[in-house]
Design a protein around this motif. Structure first.
Motif, PDB file in Angstrom:
ATOM      1  N   ALA A 129      21.798 -11.523 -15.396  1.00 19.24           N
ATOM      2  CA  ALA A 129      21.302 -12.417 -14.352  1.00 19.24           C
ATOM      3  C   ALA A 129      20.601 -11.623 -13.245  1.00 19.24           C
ATOM      4  O   ALA A 129      19.531 -12.027 -12.767  1.00 19.24           O
ATOM      5  N   LEU A 130      21.191 -10.510 -12.845  1.00 16.05           N
ATOM      6  CA  LEU A 130      20.568  -9.672 -11.818  1.00 16.05           C
ATOM      7  C   LEU A 130      19.241  -9.096 -12.300  1.00 16.05           C
ATOM      8  O   LEU A 130      18.257  -9.065 -11.555  1.00 16.05           O
ATOM      9  N   ALA A 131      19.198  -8.666 -13.546  1.00 18.29           N
ATOM     10  CA  ALA A 131      17.959  -8.122 -14.113  1.00 18.29           C
ATOM     11  C   ALA A 131      16.866  -9.185 -14.177  1.00 18.29           C
ATOM     12  O   ALA A 131      15.698  -8.908 -13.894  1.00 18.29           O
ATOM     13  N   LEU A 132      17.247 -10.415 -14.525  1.00 25.32           N
ATOM     14  CA  LEU A 132      16.269 -11.507 -14.563  1.00 25.32           C
ATOM     15  C   LEU A 132      15.712 -11.778 -13.161  1.00 25.32           C
ATOM     16  O   LEU A 132      14.504 -11.945 -12.981  1.00 25.32           O
ATOM     17  N   GLY A 133      16.605 -11.823 -12.179  1.00 18.01           N
ATOM     18  CA  GLY A 133      16.168 -12.043 -10.802  1.00 18.01           C
ATOM     19  C   GLY A 133      15.242 -10.940 -10.310  1.00 18.01           C
ATOM     20  O   GLY A 133      14.213 -11.212  -9.683  1.00 18.01           O
ATOM     21  N   ASP A 134      15.603  -9.695 -10.607  1.00 19.27           N
ATOM     22  CA  ASP A 134      14.759  -8.566 -10.214  1.00 19.27           C
ATOM     23  C   ASP A 134      13.395  -8.644 -10.891  1.00 19.27           C
ATOM     24  O   ASP A 134      12.367  -8.355 -10.279  1.00 19.27           O
ATOM     25  N   ALA A 135      13.373  -9.035 -12.152  1.00 24.28           N
ATOM     26  CA  ALA A 135      12.111  -9.127 -12.896  1.00 24.28           C
ATOM     27  C   ALA A 135      11.194 -10.191 -12.296  1.00 24.28           C
ATOM     28  O   ALA A 135       9.982  -9.989 -12.213  1.00 24.28           O
ATOM     29  N   VAL A 136      11.766 -11.311 -11.860  1.00 23.51           N
ATOM     30  CA  VAL A 136      10.956 -12.355 -11.230  1.00 23.51           C
ATOM     31  C   VAL A 136      10.386 -11.842  -9.906  1.00 23.51           C
ATOM     32  O   VAL A 136       9.195 -12.009  -9.628  1.00 23.51           O
ATOM     33  N   VAL A 137      11.220 -11.198  -9.102  1.00 26.97           N
ATOM     34  CA  VAL A 137      10.745 -10.643  -7.829  1.00 26.97           C
ATOM     35  C   VAL A 137       9.631  -9.625  -8.098  1.00 26.97           C
ATOM     36  O   VAL A 137       8.564  -9.673  -7.472  1.00 26.97           O
ATOM     37  N   ALA A 138       9.857  -8.727  -9.046  1.00 28.49           N
ATOM     38  CA  ALA A 138       8.871  -7.687  -9.357  1.00 28.49           C
ATOM     39  C   ALA A 138       7.540  -8.299  -9.798  1.00 28.49           C
ATOM     40  O   ALA A 138       6.467  -7.804  -9.434  1.00 28.49           O
ATOM     41  N   MET A 139       7.619  -9.366 -10.551  1.00 35.61           N
ATOM     42  CA  MET A 139       6.422 -10.027 -11.053  1.00 35.61           C
ATOM     43  C   MET A 139       5.612 -10.662  -9.921  1.00 35.61           C
ATOM     44  O   MET A 139       4.384 -10.715  -9.980  1.00 35.61           O
ATOM     45  N   LEU A 140       6.276 -11.128  -8.886  1.00 34.94           N
ATOM     46  CA  LEU A 140       5.604 -11.865  -7.822  1.00 34.94           C
ATOM     47  C   LEU A 140       5.119 -11.007  -6.662  1.00 34.94           C
ATOM     48  O   LEU A 140       4.161 -11.368  -5.985  1.00 34.94           O
ATOM     49  N   VAL A 141       5.783  -9.884  -6.401  1.00 36.24           N
ATOM     50  CA  VAL A 141       5.397  -9.039  -5.260  1.00 36.24           C
ATOM     51  C   VAL A 141       4.078  -8.330  -5.584  1.00 36.24           C
ATOM     52  O   VAL A 141       3.998  -7.534  -6.498  1.00 36.24           O
ATOM     53  N   ALA A 171      13.616  -8.360 -19.757  1.00 40.72           N
ATOM     54  CA  ALA A 171      14.349  -7.580 -18.750  1.00 40.72           C
ATOM     55  C   ALA A 171      15.844  -7.857 -18.865  1.00 40.72           C
ATOM     56  O   ALA A 171      16.664  -6.942 -18.741  1.00 40.72           O
ATOM     57  N   GLY A 172      16.226  -9.092 -19.116  1.00 41.09           N
ATOM     58  CA  GLY A 172      17.638  -9.438 -19.278  1.00 41.09           C
ATOM     59  C   GLY A 172      18.229  -8.903 -20.557  1.00 41.09           C
ATOM     60  O   GLY A 172      19.416  -8.576 -20.613  1.00 41.09           O
ATOM     61  N   ASP A 173      17.414  -8.777 -21.599  1.00 43.66           N
ATOM     62  CA  ASP A 173      17.902  -8.291 -22.885  1.00 43.66           C
ATOM     63  C   ASP A 173      18.364  -6.843 -22.837  1.00 43.66           C
ATOM     64  O   ASP A 173      19.149  -6.406 -23.671  1.00 43.66           O
ATOM     65  N   LYS A 174      17.890  -6.093 -21.865  1.00 43.59           N
ATOM     66  CA  LYS A 174      18.223  -4.672 -21.765  1.00 43.59           C
ATOM     67  C   LYS A 174      19.601  -4.434 -21.174  1.00 43.59           C
ATOM     68  O   LYS A 174      20.096  -3.309 -21.178  1.00 43.59           O
ATOM     69  N   GLU A 175      20.229  -5.481 -20.653  1.00 41.95           N
ATOM     70  CA  GLU A 175      21.487  -5.341 -19.935  1.00 41.95           C
ATOM     71  C   GLU A 175      22.672  -5.875 -20.735  1.00 41.95           C
ATOM     72  O   GLU A 175      22.525  -6.751 -21.572  1.00 41.95           O
ATOM     73  N   GLU A 176      23.842  -5.339 -20.449  1.00 38.51           N
ATOM     74  CA  GLU A 176      25.095  -5.797 -21.047  1.00 38.51           C
ATOM     75  C   GLU A 176      25.826  -6.653 -20.017  1.00 38.51           C
ATOM     76  O   GLU A 176      25.868  -6.318 -18.851  1.00 38.51           O
ATOM     77  N   GLY A 177      26.387  -7.745 -20.439  1.00 34.32           N
ATOM     78  CA  GLY A 177      27.173  -8.596 -19.547  1.00 34.32           C
ATOM     79  C   GLY A 177      26.318  -9.633 -18.843  1.00 34.32           C
ATOM     80  O   GLY A 177      25.159  -9.388 -18.513  1.00 34.32           O
ATOM     81  N   ASP A 178      26.911 -10.783 -18.609  1.00 33.02           N
ATOM     82  CA  ASP A 178      26.190 -11.915 -18.030  1.00 33.02           C
ATOM     83  C   ASP A 178      25.690 -11.639 -16.617  1.00 33.02           C
ATOM     84  O   ASP A 178      24.561 -11.995 -16.269  1.00 33.02           O
ATOM     85  N   LEU A 179      26.514 -11.030 -15.774  1.00 32.90           N
ATOM     86  CA  LEU A 179      26.106 -10.772 -14.392  1.00 32.90           C
ATOM     87  C   LEU A 179      24.945  -9.771 -14.352  1.00 32.90           C
ATOM     88  O   LEU A 179      23.974  -9.973 -13.625  1.00 32.90           O
ATOM     89  N   ALA A 180      25.043  -8.712 -15.127  1.00 34.12           N
ATOM     90  CA  ALA A 180      23.973  -7.710 -15.160  1.00 34.12           C
ATOM     91  C   ALA A 180      22.676  -8.332 -15.676  1.00 34.12           C
ATOM     92  O   ALA A 180      21.591  -8.044 -15.161  1.00 34.12           O
TER      93      ALA A 180
END
Length: 118
Positions: free
Chosen positions: A44-56, A33-42
């Motif tokens: 990090a946000l994608a990684l966080g979203d992926a963890v939330v998505a995985m757990l909900v 999920a993080g590999d699809k994004e450009e830039g460190d902040l994007a």
């Protein structure tokens, strides 16, 4: 351990998967999920979203759960989103134990004080 139900600031209930049930494939999914994004902040946000998505597993919102439609997270109130991210801290530690805060990785060997930011 069974799934855990939490109540968000809005009063919505969310059922989260037990982090002990996570597998290597889950770690790889989050990293991709993080590999699809450009830039460190994007990333990090994608990684966080992926963890939330995985757990909900379930939620009270009139939105498709994020494992099916990740953009559902963008529709949440900020306080609910932040509470969800906070609730996933244990899973983040399980997925990426070397990145979890601990005495070893919080110590900056080049710093001459305990706090290298100050």
């Amino acid at each position: 351990m069974a799934s855990k139900e939490i109540t968000l600031p809005s009063g919505a209930k969310v059922k989260l998967k037990d982090p002990e049930l996570l597998r290597v494939r889950d770690r790889k999914t989050v990293m991709r999920a993080g590999d699809k994004e450009e830039g460190d902040l994007a990333k990090a946000l994608a990684l966080g979203d992926a963890v939330v998505a995985m757990l909900v597993e379930e939620w009270d919102f009139d939105l498709i759960i994020p494992s099916v439609k990740i953009s559902s997270l963008d529709e949440l109130e900020i306080k609910d989103y932040d509470a969800l991210v906070e609730a996933t801290q244990e899973a983040q530690k399980a997925l990426f134990p070397s990145l979890a805060k601990n005495d070893v990785n919080e110590t900056d060997p080049k710093a001459d004080t305990a706090n290298s930011n100050g």
